[in-house]
Scaffold this motif. Structure first.
Motif, mmCIF file in Angstrom:
data_model
loop_
_atom_site.group_PDB
_atom_site.id
_atom_site.type_symbol
_atom_site.label_atom_id
_atom_site.label_comp_id
_atom_site.label_asym_id
_atom_site.label_seq_id
_atom_site.Cartn_x
_atom_site.Cartn_y
_atom_site.Cartn_z
ATOM 1 N N ILE A 195 0.843 -1.202 0.000
ATOM 2 C CA ILE A 195 0.000 0.000 0.000
ATOM 3 C C ILE A 195 0.874 1.246 0.000
ATOM 4 C CG2 ILE A 195 -1.763 1.293 1.267
ATOM 5 C CD1 ILE A 195 -2.687 -1.429 2.431
ATOM 6 N N THR A 209 -9.334 -1.351 -0.181
ATOM 7 C CA THR A 209 -8.089 -1.542 0.553
ATOM 8 C C THR A 209 -8.177 -0.957 1.953
ATOM 9 O OG1 THR A 209 -6.778 -1.525 -1.483
ATOM 10 C CG2 THR A 209 -5.624 -1.012 0.563
ATOM 11 N N THR A 263 -8.040 -3.270 5.378
ATOM 12 C CA THR A 263 -6.889 -3.117 6.273
ATOM 13 C C THR A 263 -7.280 -2.531 7.618
ATOM 14 O OG1 THR A 263 -5.523 -2.738 4.300
ATOM 15 C CG2 THR A 263 -4.554 -2.162 6.436
ATOM 16 N N ALA A 281 -4.613 6.641 1.588
ATOM 17 C CA ALA A 281 -3.669 5.530 1.665
ATOM 18 C C ALA A 281 -2.582 5.777 2.696
ATOM 19 C CB ALA A 281 -3.049 5.265 0.296
#
Length: 274
Positions: free
Chosen positions: A160, A177, A181, A237
């Protein structure tokens, strides 16, 4: 039980009994359904089917699953009573579906101490296998969790962090994602504190308590899991990575938890902070 899950498992059992008479000894729901954390538009349906013998030729089982339409994805693993009574690491044949796709051979996602613990502690029987014994080994579960931190989660966080702007350009992929996570990794931290396998929503609530600096991101991930239309962007992110690294660093220094007393309610509610 959600009516979609009830219809799915009823149809599955009917097809199994027609294709392999008397072979299916039990069907148990694990994962989010068993934990009381099932969300129709974001959750898979996870199940363990107990067969008297796993057939060498699995074409009949594969054909059944090819006729099962999703969503939700129906992730099933076929095991025997002898498999569940022993170490999952010794299981050599465990066909089934993962993310709705047929495959053969045991995968850690389904054949692991986590699945064995879910089966022993809070699985929901749709068809109950008489006399079923589960080898729910505490030390094995803790060791598997620590390996999973290093073998799966740490490399994922590296990926990532290394993602290019082009790879982060799709908001839906960023959202997937982030939710995976932010709600997945704290489950392992919670297990190393409480000794329990907890649901993703409970893990998110746990992360709010244990890692409050990231509360806004965790809150968005919880809302997304619940089915809300939540916006994510490439900039998220970096915070996903920051939270994940904080969880990893903290988990690595946690002492092993004491064996937990099975508690069906704990999996879906917030564990107490360490």
């Amino acid at each position: 039980m959600h009516p979609v899950v009830a219809d799915l498992t009823t149809s599955h059992l009917r097809a199994l009994d027609a294709a392999l008479p008397s072979a299916c000894l039990g069907l148990y729901l694990t994962g989010s359904v068993a934990a009381g954390d099932f969300h129709l538009h974001t959750s898979d349906v996870d199940a363990v089917v107990v067969l008297d013998v796993v057939p060498q030729d699995c074409s009949a089982l594969q054909a059944i699953h090819e006729r099962i339409a999703g969503p939700p994805a129906y992730d099933v693993v076929y095991l025997t009573p002898a498999d569940l009574a022993g170490d999952p690491g010794t299981v050599t044949r465990a066909p089934g579906t993962l993310r709705g796709t047929w495959r053969e051979g045991p995968l850690p996602a389904q054949v692991s101490p986590v699945t064995w613990s879910e089966m022993a502690r809070y699985a929901v029987p749709v068809r109950e296998c008489p006399g079923l014994v589960i080898d729910d080994d505490h030390d094995r579960l803790v060791a598997f969790t620590r390996r999973n931190l290093e073998d799966y989660w740490a490399p994922l966080v590296d990926e990532i962090e290394a993602a290019t702007p082009e790879e982060l350009a799709n908001p839906d992929e960023v959202a997937g994602t982030a939710v995976w996570t932010v709600l997945g990794l704290p489950r392992l931290h919670a297990l190393l504190v409480t000794g329990h396998v907890v649901a993703k929503t409970a893990a998110g609530q746990y992360a709010l308590e244990q890692f409050p600096d990231h509360a806004e991101l965790v809150g968005r991930c919880l809302r997304a899991r619940a089915g809300e239309d939540v916006a994510f962007a490439a900039a998220d992110a970096a915070e996903v990575v920051a939270l994940a690294r904080a969880v990893l660093e903290s988990a690595r220094v946690l002492p092993d938890p004491a064996p937990a007393v099975p508690d069906p309610e704990l999996v879906a509610r917030t564990p107490e902070p360490a």
